[in-house]
Design an enzyme around this catalytic site. Structure first.
Site, mmCIF file in Angstrom:
data_model
loop_
_atom_site.group_PDB
_atom_site.id
_atom_site.type_symbol
_atom_site.label_atom_id
_atom_site.label_comp_id
_atom_site.label_asym_id
_atom_site.label_seq_id
_atom_site.Cartn_x
_atom_site.Cartn_y
_atom_site.Cartn_z
ATOM 1 N N SER A 1 -9.822 -0.661 7.139
ATOM 2 C CA SER A 1 -9.237 -0.488 5.801
ATOM 3 C C SER A 1 -8.511 -1.700 5.238
ATOM 4 O O SER A 1 -8.110 -1.694 4.077
ATOM 5 C CB SER A 1 -8.281 0.711 5.798
ATOM 6 N N SER B 1 -9.698 1.660 2.931
ATOM 7 C CA SER B 1 -8.875 2.437 2.042
ATOM 8 C C SER B 1 -7.826 1.631 1.261
ATOM 9 O O SER B 1 -7.293 2.133 0.273
ATOM 10 C CB SER B 1 -8.141 3.502 2.861
ATOM 11 N N LYS C 1 0.846 -1.195 0.000
ATOM 12 C CA LYS C 1 0.000 0.000 0.000
ATOM 13 C C LYS C 1 0.884 1.248 0.000
ATOM 14 O O LYS C 1 1.906 1.293 0.703
ATOM 15 C CB LYS C 1 -0.902 -0.017 1.242
#
Lengths: 487, 493
Positions: free
Chosen positions: A177, A153, A78
């Site tokens: 997330s 997210s 990420k």
């Protein structure tokens, strides 16, 4: 070639049927084929990956028995995780072009194990969102239905595993997330206990809630990655000093005799009927494995969302103050300092980030602190105590990960309906307890997730329960259309 | 300036209320929250930095244990209470020298509270409460192309100082005169230097002071409107700024006006304070607990260890010097000014030099040489042992005062063994009565006029005869003995 798990690839690397370079080439080819649609990657780190693959090949050649099971296996990170010399944007315009001069601890542990980093994945700006629509670099498509969101997210990290491009990725979970996008993308997503994985090198959203964890295709793989990244880090004062219990030792111990709790508040009216049906079917599977199920209550669940949306924005308003255009990231040149600050931040941040900075600034302001921040901290303590009380009755909690399956892009345009996505995941962040999402069925072709939550530092128990469920079902073996297509 | 005339008059009508806030950098090896060297002056700009003190995305602070120890040491020296539980907080504001956009400080649960400092001012003891001593981090430094940031065309930022451990010592508004304020700072600085936590450099800003000052009519309980004064970088500046502020506030009040709560800066060149920002412009720092650092729990045993390890503090030491060595209050104060001075004195006396002799030499010639060469004795070529050895020769009568003085000056920088030099150069004083008597006779014979004058009652005439004896020995004569012998011989006839 069918996408394989870490465990399968580790064996293949050792029986000579593949090489790190071949796995890298395959992963890059899959990204090449799929990412025009998915937009899961913000950058592909081919050069770094090639170096790491070569190094991993040497390690496997020299020490095949002692090499980590992650050695030579591709991973995606990420884009809130700092890697030395690699552009790290946190999905924000304000950090476009920013290359950290250091690598974060969890990522370094993967690199030390021989991981091959193929790229940085798309995410909501500064990890603020539940759909990855808040990325400054465009939304991510869900590999099960490209018109729908992958959750967020960590949408890019979830989507790339669901698309079969990499066997695993790292994400971060501040209010759900990792778990929510895992559920919406039909993969495993694990948020460890707060303090179990170092946050050093994770671009902070909300420091007291953020935690790094893996996306994988199986629970066993999640345990492998967790074992590699967990443990005390002197660079993170909030990381736990006590030793990590080996999650693989108890992984196959099953749930026979375990008491599992179903919080009545987690299956409320907001839960889509299809999700409810899938999760209730999962409960029956666990019962069939020998667990007993008990209704429990976490009464503060309804206020947890409000508490979260005071504490997380408060911390973010402070954490994001450093993006001021002075030393790094992007600056809008202006004659006066104040104008430079205003224009830089005005142009660099997206709407959701601005909204949360304003919420948090307000909550911490003189005269409002007691009513908002202090009150929220009190209720947060209450939320933790309720978990502790429930865990006196049951060994773990089982519940839906998300009240809904993946929703169409653009369908949740008011912030509150978006915030509701995390209503059953964020209490675990407030309490610091570990949680995992495992695939538990499909609703009209879209994946649903079962969430397992255990007491703090009982990460191994979360994995054990999830593994028992997974081994009794085959939802995790169903490939997304993109994984099939790409093959 | 006109304080001399106006201050006493003002004090007649108003009571002055002063409270001081001191920021002292700690002499730790590394910074407060990262391993970078804390020495920010000798490195090239931005050399002593790392991702943590640059405030880069993703970094986390870790607490410097030595900084906590130094703060606790300070707190116990100032008689503070040390709560078992303390935490760090974030103080949020934007400024280019603050890389994270917040300073890690302590807000509602500081490391220590409720201490005091007592000291004499004009013969009376002033006791000033210490509200709290807490720990925080320093900011970077800025160099503006222009006078101030807002009008500068460009500014350069050096973050070597960013994250240097900074201790804030907040005093109660217990001070009533600028002199008392100055004396408080002198004493506080002395203690911090004694306990080895701060180097006391006001000019470079390792010891900085802000003052809060208000006036109220005598007998009134309620405090007047408070003004904060900044930018004072010497003790003198603190005193002058406060005197100037008293004059200004008195003027406003006497004219029937009202003061505004504000921050004012001392402008040394103009001898006055100017307004910097009003109460309305004050920051809302949005303090909240630092989520990246768990609270600190200081157990009682740790605090006791810090207390036990505390050196004897200057006031106690001066008191002991008076008792133990029979020194005057003045000598005792001079000789305990710094811990090094006091250690030197005790080392010299401990080596067998009489207390009074050691005191005279150390506070006289040695202090003058240290000042002249800008080099304290401990770092001089002579060193403490060399001084002790020299003074033992004086005490034993081996060399006379003038010889000792010359040797001290010669050896102070260059160094050397006084005993060996005295032996090799034959500097031992002539104190043999027979030998000196012959020289006395020769001096009288060689200066008949002076001898006659002395016998006629002209005391000054002895000087010429003394010089003659001194010259005859190459300056080595035991002059008190020579004096006695001359007087005896001249009175014989």
């Amino acid at each position: 070639m069918t996408p394989r798990t870490i465990t399968e690839l580790a064996a293949a690397l050792r029986d000579g049927s593949t090489t790190p370079q071949a796995l890298l080439a395959d992963a890059l080819a899959r990204v090449e084929r799929t990412d025009k649609d998915l937009n899961a990657y913000l950058s592909v780190t081919r050069e770094l990956a090639e170096q790491q693959a070569d190094a991993a090949a040497r390690t496997l050649g020299d020490h095949p028995d002692t090499a980590s099971p992650l050695c030579g296996i591709p991973v995606a990170l990420k884009d809130v995780l700092c890697v030395d010399g690699i552009e790290t944007t946190a999905g924000s315009k304000i950090l476009r072009g920013f290359k950290p001069p250091y690598t974060g601890t969890a990522v370094q542990r993967l690199f030390d194990a021989g991981a091959v980093c193929i790229g940085k994945t798309n995410c909501d700006e500064f990890a603020m969102g539940s759909s990855t629509e808040n990325s400054a670099y465009g939304p991510v498509g869900n590999p099960w239905d490209i018109e729908r969101v992958p959750g967020g997210s960590s949408g890019g990290s979830a989507a790339t595993v669901a698309a079969g491009s990499v066997p695993y990725s790292l994400g971060t979970d501040t209010g759900g997330s990792i778990r929510q996008p895992a559920a919406l993308c039909g993969v495993v997503g694990f948020k460890p206990t707060y303090g179990r994985v170092s946050r050093y090198g994770l671009i902070a959203f909300a420091s007291s809630l953020d935690q790094i964890g893996p996306f994988t295709r199986t629970v066993e793989d999640a345990a492998l990655v967790f074992a590699a990244i967990a443990g005390h880090d002197p660079c993170d004062s909030t990381s736990e000093p006590r030793a990590v219990e080996d999650p693989l030792a108890s992984l196959g111990a099953g749930v026979a005799g375990m008491r599992l709790g179903i919080p009545r508040e987690y299956l409320g009216d907001g839960t889509e009927p299809g999700v409810r049906a899938s999760v209730e079917a999962a409960f029956r599977v666990l019962e069939a494995q020998g667990a007993t199920l008990h209704e429990v209550s976490l009464p503060s669940t309804d206020v947890a969302l409000s508490v979260y949306y005071v504490i997380a924005p408060a911390e973010c308003s402070s954490n994001l103050a450093r993006y001021d255009g002075v030393r790094f990231g992007n600056r809008v040149e202006r004659a006066s300092l104040t104008d430079m600050y205003l224009q830089t931040r005005g142009a660099g941040f997206g709407n959701e980030v601005k909204r949360r900075i304003m919420l948090g600034t307000y909550a911490l302001s003189s005269g409002y602190y007691d009513a908002y921040y202090r009150q929220a901290q009190k209720v947060r303590t209450l939320v933790s105590q309720e978990f502790e009380a429930v865990f006196k009755e049951v060994d773990a909690i089982v519940c839906p990960t998300s009240p809904s399956v993946a929703f169409p892009m653009g369908s949740r345009d008011d912030p509150l309906s978006m915030y509701m996505c995390d209503v059953v995941t964020l209490p675990a962040n407030l309490a610091g307890v570990p949680g995992i999402s495992v695939p538990c069925g499909f609703v009209d072709g879209l994946p649903a997730g079962l969430q397992v939550i255990a007491p703090r530092f009982e990460d191994a128990r979360v994995l054990r329960v999830a593994h028992a469920y997974e081994q009794a079902t085959d939802f995790h073996t169903v490939l997304s259309p993109y994984a099939g297509k790409a093959a | 300036m006109t304080e001399a005339a106006t201050i006493p008059a003002a004090l007649d009508r108003y009571e002055v209320v002063i409270g001081l806030e001191v920021h002292a950098q700690l002499l730790t090896r590394s910074k407060m929250f990262c391993p970078c060297p804390a020495d920010y002056t000798s490195a090239a700009p931005n050399e002593n930095t790392c991702p943590v003190c640059l405030g880069l995305p993703g970094v986390l602070p870790t607490i410097n244990q030595q900084a906590v120890e130094y703060t606790v040491r300070t707190a116990v020296a100032l008689h503070c209470d040390i709560p078992a539980f303390t935490k760090f907080d974030r103080k949020n504001y934007f400024y280019p020298d603050l890389p994270k956009g917040y300073q890690i400080s302590q807000y509602d649960l500081p490391l220590s509270v409720n201490g005091h400092l007592a000291f004499p001012v004009g013969g009376e003891t002033v006791r000033c409460g210490i509200t709290r001593v807490h720990l925080e981090e320093d900011t970077g430094t800025m160099h503006h192309a222009g006078d101030v940031l807002q009008s500068a065309t460009s500014s350069l930022i050096d973050l070597n100082r960013s994250g240097v451990p900074l201790m804030e010592i907040v005093g109660e508004p217990d001070l009533r005169t600028p002199e008392a304020a100055r004396e408080y700072l002198v004493r506080l600085r002395q203690i911090l230097m004694y306990i080895g936590v701060n180097d006391g450099n006001l000019e470079k800003g390792s010891f900085r002071c802000d003052a809060n000052i208000s006036l109220r009519p005598h007998g009134v309980q309620e405090l007047g409107v408070k003004v904060e004064v900044k930018n004072m970088n010497s003790f003198r500046a603190v005193q002058h700024a406060l005197e100037s502020e008293i004059e200004r506030q008195t003027g406003v009040l006497d004219a029937g006006g009202t003061l505004v709560q504000e921050t004012r800066g001392w402008v040394e060149t103009q001898g006055r304070t100017i307004s910097q920002r009003s109460k309305e412009q004050a920051h809302d720092y949005r303090y909240f607990p630092e989520p990246d650092l768990p609270p600190l729990r200081l157990d009682a045993a740790f605090v006791e260890r810090m207390r036990a390890a505390l050196p004897e503090l200057p006031e106690a030491r001066a008191h002991r010097f008076r008792e133990q060595y029979g020194l005057t209050a003045y000598d005792a104060a001079v000789l305990t000014d710094t811990r090094d001075d006091a250690d030197t004195y005790e080392a010299v006396v401990g080596s067998g030099v009489p207390a009074k002799l050691a005191a005279n030499w150390q506070s006289g010639d040695v202090a003058a040489l240290a000042n002249e060469h800008r080099m304290p004795l401990q770092h001089s070529g002579l060193g403490v042992d060399g001084l002790a050895s020299l003074l033992r020769l004086v005490d034993a009568g081996t060399i006379n005062g003038p010889t000792a003085k010359e040797l001290l000056a010669e050896l102070y920088v260059a160094g050397g063994n006084p005993e060996a030099l005295v032996r090799d150069r034959g500097l031992a004083q002539v104190s043999d009565t027979t030998e000196l008597s012959a020289l006395v006779d020769a001096a009288i014979a060689g200066n008949p006029a002076a001898a006659a004058d002395f016998r006629a009652g002209k005391q000054q005439a002895l000087g010429q005869l003394m010089r003659a004896v001194k010259d005859a020995t190459g300056g080595k004569a035991d002059m008190p003995l020579a004096n006695r012998l001359l007087r005896e011989r001249l009175s014989e006839q």
